[in-house]
Write an enzyme that holds these catalytic residues in place. Structure first.
Site: not given
Length: 851
Positions: A235-238
């Site tokens: 995932s991208d961060w968050g």
């Protein structure tokens, strides 16, 4: 990334709780090691412009866009290196990047980003390569190969259809299947198949209403099944929408994570909410990434600052170079020296060399020099090239420049900041006019300040500041009264700006964001030590309203409507006959090139054939130089924007291959390129696959998308059955004349979706932004707290006002779940969400016992 034997052996010994631990991060920058086993952690860091390692123990400072980072090399931004069109140069630069990453203990870097430049206003365009998927894919593959051949894993991102920053976490990219596959996924496909990156990073945005990290069409159907990718999908961060279901839908690794989800994931397997197969596959891929880090090639040494300079020299684009004299037009550049020259513009002294956000690199002061510093190096004070700032850089800096106390100036104007600014602006303009009047060559630096272009928000227009426009207008009027004067304009920005006014310049150099060595590279090009060879990797429209996505870009918080479909960038401008300032693939040289003897060496062309294109290129000028040969294709029956009903609507011309060739003056070389016949295919949204249409095609050799030098027709005999009605050709006739404006109903009919409303969701979630909840009691408190702490740092002199504004834009458009990226627990995000939904006691319960 083939699964290694020792990976299989290690993972087979794990229980489900241990496997689950591999599916989420250990804090912000590492994967979880599994104690008592041979599986350790993978260390990863940003970024696209150079290595970004946060300082130890460094939380983001209040009012800072990102954490302070350790010093490292700042390479030219991807928006510039794409203009090199040179896969070998990019691969070498990335190898030097890998060298530095290995010295600092980084296993994987979070780059490159290869999203399509759909609209010049996207705040993160400087991190991406091009508006064309073939160019993006090929350059992305070169970047990845350079990193991984150097022993450092690459992460290709943001997968997929992430083309704006405005509400990027909640705004669904609404796009038809044909455009999705031909434009927005094609670059990823090329790069993944030609380089096999260690990881792919999901984007924040939903795609057609489904979060990218949960979008089975992207994660399983396309990435795993069609492309055969077996690396890590993170995932991208968050950007993980559900800790359990995201893994079932194809996600391998949630980043970052400050919670322990092992029990939750293993329990989901036990209760059949997550399949054992999904857990096994994901844990195997993450473990495999770790074991890849143990096998590194010999460490090759590089002078990274020098490599950054070479890359910038390879990429800077000369877009205008003619000086009108009594005997006709002559080249304004190169200059023999800076004798009787002056430099005007703050960006010459305070260079805009990189973008802002997670790509921001901390540069060692000794490695960063301005253009003014470089051209005056080693000169006595009486020999230096005169410089003046010309326009405001920041109010504090402006006052210091003129030796005026900011406090005294404001007091003089009774604390009226507007009048104080106007006074300083006029002093700048007067100084610039005086300097320009007394010198023959005027080098003017114009561009976009960082406060207008960053990750986290989009630009609102393509126009330069009023001060810069007034400055150039004044200099141009001086030239008008004295035609002997020469204006050389240098443009610094991460994406196109409206420049029609600047065409009065004798020369225009486009340096984008050139990295820490940019000033040295620019100086070498202006003086002719290096022959410019870059060509634009994106179109430069005349005006923002000429862009096909103009009418809907950034207009709605929850839906981004891709009404232009496959007609992105030059595909639209060429097909609709709309003029641009500078076309895709355009760039000038100090020398000239001649194209001849085109040969198509393949006779019978079918689905499996390779089209062999051969031609000669000769340097006919007086300088050694490099030319970028571009190969385009056109379907002959589709050479008008409005297609006949018996064929498939196509853009007028599409890039299929390219090659950069270096030639000594007078030298001639034969270039041979191979193009798979399958690359002539289009994507049929009904059949959900690519089909090759039989018929006549034109293979065109060009120096830009508008300037075809040679062409030859070929005939393709395909086994595919094509049904033109499947692509809804009638939809595209809407853009035959005027601006590309498509009613929402027509667009959603084409998309096959009846939902045309843009209503706000009734409930907030952890992926709602702080702006979304700002009118609630908890949101108001959070906004006030962030704003107050930020502007306290402005008063302390720790931040400029523009830096504070950038920070607020980025934070307020961030999702609530992003609190975990700062090391806070996920339960705090759930407390905020429940409180915003006026379920305070449920929020307190979530805060105490977790979700």
């Amino acid at each position: 990334m083939p699964i290694l034997e020792n990976t299989k052996n290690a993972v087979n010994k794990l229980n489900n709780k241990q496997k689950a631990k591999l599916l989420y991060g250990n804090g912000e920058w590492e994967t979880n090691p599994i104690s008592g086993t041979t599986i350790g952690s993978v260390v990863m860091h940003d970024g696209p412009c150079g290595l970004r390692i946060p300082t130890k123990g460094g939380m983001p400072q209040p009012g800072s866009l990102v954490q302070d980072a350790e010093p490292s090399t700042c390479y030219p931004a991807p928006c510039l290196i794409a203009c090199s069109w040179n896969v070998k140069a990019i691969e070498r630069m990335a190898s030097s990047y890998a060298y530095e990453a290995r010295l600092q203990g980084t296993d994987v870097v979070l780059c490159p980003g290869i999203n399509i430049k759909r609209n010049p206003l996207c705040g993160r365009n400087f991190e991406y390569f091009s508006e064309d998927p073939v160019l993006s894919g090929k350059l992305g593959a070169a970047y990845i190969n350079g990193l991984q051949n150097g022993g450092v894993g690459a992460t290709i991102k943001h997968f997929a259809v992430n083309n704006q920053e405005f509400c990027r976490n909640i705004c669904s990219s609404e796009v038809d299947l044909r455009a999705l596959n031909e434009i927005y996924l094609k670059g990823f496909e090329i790069a993944i198949k030609e380089s096999d990156p260690w990881a792919v990073m999901c984007s924040y945005n939903p795609v057609n209403g489904i979060a990218a990290s949960d979008n089975i069409y992207l994660t399983k159907t396309t990435l795993r099944e069609r492309w055969g990718y077996d690396g890590v999908l993170m995932s991208d961060w968050g950007a993980t929408y559900n800790v359990v279901s995201s893994h079932e839908n194809g996600l391998d690794l949630q980043m970052p994570c400050s919670d322990n989800h092992s029990r939750r994931i293993s329990r989901a397997v036990k209760k059949n909410r997550l399949s054992q197969q999904a857990l096994d596959d994901s844990s195997l891929r993450v473990a495999n990434m770790y074991f890849k880090t143990l096998s590194k090639p010999e460490l090759l040494q590089f002078d990274c600052h020098e490599e950054a300079r070479l890359m910038a020299e390879e990429s800077i684009v000369l877009v205008k170079n003619d000086k009108l004299t009594k005997t006709g037009y002559k080249c304004a550049l190169p200059l023999s020296s800076y004798k009787d020259a002056c430099v005007i513009g703050a960006l010459a002294k305070y260079p805009r060399y990189q973008g802002d956000g997670s790509s921001k690199v901390t540069v060692s002061p000794e490695n960063l020099r301005s253009f003014v510093d470089v051209i005056n190096e080693g000169k006595d004070s009486d020999q230096t090239v005169p410089y003046c700032q010309g326009y405001s850089y920041s109010f504090e800096n402006d006052c210091e420049y003129f030796g005026i106390s900011k406090k005294a100036l404001l007091k003089h104007f009774n604390d009226d900041e507007k009048k104080a600014h106007e006074y300083v602006d006029q002093k700048f303009l007067n100084e610039a006019v005086n300097l320009a009047s007394t010198h023959e060559t005027i080098v003017v630096f114009l561009g976009i300040p960082p406060r207008e272009e960053s990750e986290g928000f989009d630009r609102s227009h393509m126009i330069l500041s009023k001060q810069q426009l007034e400055l150039f207008k004044s200099i141009a009027s001086i030239k008008k009264s004295n035609p002997k004067k020469k204006i050389v304009t240098v443009i610094s920005s991460g994406s196109p700006i409206e420049l029609e006014f600047a065409l009065i310049s004798d020369a225009i150099l486009r340096q984008y964001l050139p990295g820490e060595s940019g000033a040295e590279a620019l100086n070498n090009i202006i003086l002719g030590n290096v022959n410019p060879s870059g060509k634009l990797a994106e179109s430069w429209p005349l005006r923002g309203m000429d862009v096909p996505s103009y009418d809907s870009f950034g207009k709605y918080r929850h839906k981004a409507m891709y009404k232009e479909s496959i007609f992105v960038g030059y595909r639209y401008y060429l097909s609709s006959g709309r003029d641009v300032l500078f076309p895709f693939g355009y760039g000038l040289s100090y020398t000239n090139f001649d194209y001849s003897d085109l040969q198509i060496l393949t006779n019978e062309i079918s689905n499996e054939s390779e089209i062999i294109v051969s031609l000669c290129v000769k340097n006919t000028g007086k300088f050694d130089g490099s030319e970028i040969v571009q190969i385009y294709s056109s379907y002959i029956e589709d050479n008008k924007f409005a297609s006949p009903e018996n064929t498939v609507i196509r853009p007028l011309r599409e890039l299929k291959a390219f090659h950069k060739v270096a030639l000594k003056k007078g030298q001639k070389k034969r270039i041979t390129l191979s193009i798979p016949a399958s690359s002539l295919s289009f994507f049929d949204p009904v059949e959900d696959k690519y089909l090759l249409q039989s018929g006549k095609y034109s293979i065109q050799v060009a120096s830009s998308c508008e300037n075809v030098k040679l062409s030859q027709n070929i005939y393709v005999q395909s086994k595919d059955v094509v049904k033109p009605e499947n692509v809804d050709s009638g939809y595209f006739t809407l853009s035959k004349s005027g601006l590309y404006i498509v009613p929402n109903k027509n667009f959603y009919d084409h998309l096959g979706d009846a939902k045309t409303d843009q209503q706000e969701p009734k409930k907030f979630t952890i992926h709602s932004t702080y702006n979304d909840i700002s009118k609630t009691w908890i949101g108001s408190i959070i906004k006030g707290s962030i704003t107050n702490s930020t502007f306290k740092n402005v008063k302390k002199g720790l931040l400029t006002e523009s830096e504070a504004e950038n920070y607020l834009k980025m934070v307020m458009n961030s999702p609530i779940i992003m609190v975990t990226a700062g090391g806070l627990k996920e339960r705090l995000a759930y407390f905020i969400v429940h409180a915003a939904n006026y379920r305070f006691f449920r929020g307190v319960l979530a805060l105490i016992i977790g979700r």
